[in-house]
Motif scaffolding. Structure first.
Motif, PDB file in Angstrom:
ATOM      1  N   GLY A 192      -7.347  -6.154   4.036  1.00  0.00           N
ATOM      2  CA  GLY A 192      -6.233  -5.215   4.529  1.00  0.00           C
ATOM      3  C   GLY A 192      -4.943  -5.939   4.513  1.00  0.00           C
TER       4      GLY A 192
ATOM      5  N   ARG B 158      -6.068   1.927   0.317  1.00  0.00           N
ATOM      6  CA  ARG B 158      -6.942   0.727   0.868  1.00  0.00           C
ATOM      7  C   ARG B 158      -8.280   1.023   0.452  1.00  0.00           C
ATOM      8  NH1 ARG B 158      -4.512   1.677   6.388  1.00  0.00           N
ATOM      9  NH2 ARG B 158      -2.892   0.546   6.696  1.00  0.00           N
TER      10      ARG B 158
ATOM     11  N   SER C 142      -4.722   5.157   3.275  1.00  0.00           N
ATOM     12  CA  SER C 142      -6.010   4.845   3.675  1.00  0.00           C
ATOM     13  C   SER C 142      -6.974   5.048   2.048  1.00  0.00           C
ATOM     14  CB  SER C 142      -6.597   6.034   4.348  1.00  0.00           C
ATOM     15  OG  SER C 142      -6.827   7.108   4.191  1.00  0.00           O
TER      16      SER C 142
ATOM     17  N   GLN D 206      -1.485  -6.981   3.167  1.00  0.00           N
ATOM     18  CA  GLN D 206      -0.457  -6.571   2.542  1.00  0.00           C
ATOM     19  C   GLN D 206      -0.042  -7.357   1.651  1.00  0.00           C
ATOM     20  OE1 GLN D 206       1.510  -3.314   2.044  1.00  0.00           O
ATOM     21  NE2 GLN D 206      -0.142  -2.486   3.509  1.00  0.00           N
TER      22      GLN D 206
ATOM     23  N   TYR E  26       0.755  -1.105   0.019  1.00  0.00           N
ATOM     24  CA  TYR E  26      -0.049  -0.043   0.140  1.00  0.00           C
ATOM     25  C   TYR E  26       0.897   1.093  -0.084  1.00  0.00           C
ATOM     26  CZ  TYR E  26      -3.894  -3.104   1.529  1.00  0.00           C
ATOM     27  OH  TYR E  26      -4.721  -4.189   1.354  1.00  0.00           O
TER      28      TYR E  26
ATOM     29  N   GLN F 133      -9.877  -2.019  -2.214  1.00  0.00           N
ATOM     30  CA  GLN F 133     -11.262  -2.848  -1.699  1.00  0.00           C
ATOM     31  C   GLN F 133     -11.996  -2.590  -2.703  1.00  0.00           C
ATOM     32  OE1 GLN F 133     -11.701  -5.017   1.019  1.00  0.00           O
ATOM     33  NE2 GLN F 133     -13.548  -5.489  -0.414  1.00  0.00           N
TER      34      GLN F 133
END
Length: 85
Positions: free
Chosen positions: A65, A46, A43, A67, A31, A50
């Motif tokens: 979440g 992420r 964030s 990695q 990320y 998603q």
């Protein structure tokens, strides 16, 4: 806050970065690597990952979440870059 169009554009950038990174490195980027390369927050990365999973563009077998635990849908590349049979 980004508009919906900007969000879609960012998601496209995230996808393109992931695809290019996997081509070079075999495994997906972290990320942080995505965030640093695109100048966005972790964030935000992420959230877009998603959304790409929800849209079935990316897929994962791991807990949310985790990695480097996603891949482009339809690919079966393992940790060493060999296709699973």
């Amino acid at each position: 806050m980004h508009s919906r169009k900007e969000g879609a554009a960012i998601r496209e950038e995230v996808y393109r970065f992931i695809a290019k990174y996997i081509t070079v490195h075999v495994c997906p980027p972290s990320y942080k690597e995505i965030a640093d390369a695109l100048g966005i927050s972790i964030s935000t990365v992420r959230r877009h990952i998603q959304e790409l999973i929800d849209e079935e563009i990316l897929e994962t077998d791991a807990e949310p979440g985790t990695q480097r635990a996603f891949r482009i849908r339809g690919t079966r590349v393992g940790k060493r870059g060999k296709e699973h049979e």
